[in-house]
Write an enzyme that holds these catalytic residues in place. Structure first.
Site, PDB file in Angstrom:
ATOM      1  N   SER A   4      -4.012  -8.471 -20.798  1.00 49.19           N
ATOM      2  CA  SER A   4      -3.728  -7.952 -22.099  1.00 49.19           C
ATOM      3  C   SER A   4      -4.358  -8.793 -23.165  1.00 49.19           C
ATOM      4  O   SER A   4      -4.235  -9.969 -22.999  1.00 49.19           O
ATOM      5  CB  SER A   4      -2.200  -7.669 -22.640  1.00 49.19           C
ATOM      6  OG  SER A   4      -2.061  -6.950 -23.934  1.00 49.19           O
ATOM      7  N   TYR A  57       6.289 -10.305 -22.825  1.00 43.33           N
ATOM      8  CA  TYR A  57       5.092  -9.499 -22.737  1.00 43.33           C
ATOM      9  C   TYR A  57       3.842 -10.587 -22.716  1.00 43.33           C
ATOM     10  O   TYR A  57       2.936 -10.546 -21.752  1.00 43.33           O
ATOM     11  CB  TYR A  57       4.874  -8.318 -23.273  1.00 43.33           C
ATOM     12  CG  TYR A  57       3.824  -7.586 -22.874  1.00 43.33           C
ATOM     13  CD1 TYR A  57       3.741  -6.659 -21.652  1.00 43.33           C
ATOM     14  CD2 TYR A  57       2.523  -7.392 -23.574  1.00 43.33           C
ATOM     15  CE1 TYR A  57       2.615  -5.804 -21.258  1.00 43.33           C
ATOM     16  CE2 TYR A  57       1.663  -6.715 -23.251  1.00 43.33           C
ATOM     17  CZ  TYR A  57       1.698  -6.040 -22.189  1.00 43.33           C
ATOM     18  OH  TYR A  57       0.409  -5.104 -21.906  1.00 43.33           O
TER      19      TYR A  57
END
Length: 264
Positions: free
Chosen positions: A140, A153
């Site tokens: 990401s 995350y």
């Protein structure tokens, strides 16, 4: 038809980027194992209805036994393994460091980082047996720098980027390439509420406005990059993390200028 006769596993394929990738792999001739905790059979059924080849399996990407079962299914059904797209992941919410429980942090790392580790550990030897192939990991832009996800995350996705680099080196000589894609804001189950709210409020034009393309991405746009990295078109691409974010990560925060206008 870049993937004719190729045995392919896609995790997190019940929806979003994984579903789009599994569908595209199959449409280009791939024999796809569709793996997810929820929705795998629906994706596989849609692929079969389109006249392509798919098997479904319910699995937890961060569970070693489940990963081994998934790889065994690909090998038993399609004669081996050529490509693995370790895409499954969870968001872990948006709590800051001081409001994040250790149990939540551990769970995000288990799925998002241990999952890709297991895919490489157990998938790479099977791919090497077939003469080589590719592993693609979903990282990401949150793993590149702060500001795009929660602490858990973001840390997990930073780990995925490094894992791609380390594993590419440790697989030297195997002809197994390992790369990662780094999505920006993409309309998936993880972000659907953001897109739905924006549409209902008549503000969809504001979604993704911080990147130069000024929009969010659709899952197929990420899936196509994953397919490129899995294909022979990317035969000399290895150990890389490719940002697919509309240009978001290309700059530090600055005051935006409109196209065609110059500063005084």
């Amino acid at each position: 038809m870049r993937f004719t006769g190729k045995s392919i596993i896609v995790t997190g394929a019940g929806s979003g980027i994984g579903r789009a990738a599994a569908t595209l792999f199959a449409a280009e001739g791939g024999q796809v194992v569709v793996a997810d905790k929820v929705g795998a059979e629906a994706t596989a059924a849609a692929i079969r209805e389109a006249g392509h080849t798919a098997q479904a399996i319910e699995m937890d990407a961060g569970n070693e036994e489940d990963v081994l079962r998934t790889i065994a299914l690909a090998c038993d059904s399609f004669g081996g393994l050529d490509i693995m797209f370790a895409n499954a992941g969870i968001s872990g919410g948006m709590a800051n460091i001081f409001n994040t429980d250790v149990s939540l942090f551990s769970e995000v790392l288990r799925v998002n980082l241990i999952g890709p580790f297991l895919a490489i550990k157990h998938g790479a030897p099977r791919i090497a047996e077939r003469g080589g192939g590719a592993i693609i990991l979903t990282a990401s832009v949150a793993g590149i720098r702060s500001g795009a996800g929660s602490p858990a995350y973001s840390a997990s996705k930073a780990g995925v980027i490094n894992l791609a680099q380390v594993s590419a080196q440790q697989l030297s000589g195997s002809n197994v390439r390992v790369n990662a894609i780094c999505p920006g804001l993409t309309e998936t189950g993880m972000t659907q509420s953001v897109f739905d709210y924006a549409r209902e409020a008549g503000k969809i034009d504001r979604v993704g406005r911080l990147n130069p393309l000024r929009r969010g991405a659709q899952p197929e746009e990420l899936a196509k990059v994953a397919l490129f990295l899995a294909s022979d078109d990317a035969s000399y691409v290895n150990g890389q993390a490719v940002a697919v974010d509309g240009g978001l990560s290309s700059s530090h925060p600055v005051t935006k200028q409109e196209y065609g206008r110059t500063s005084a």
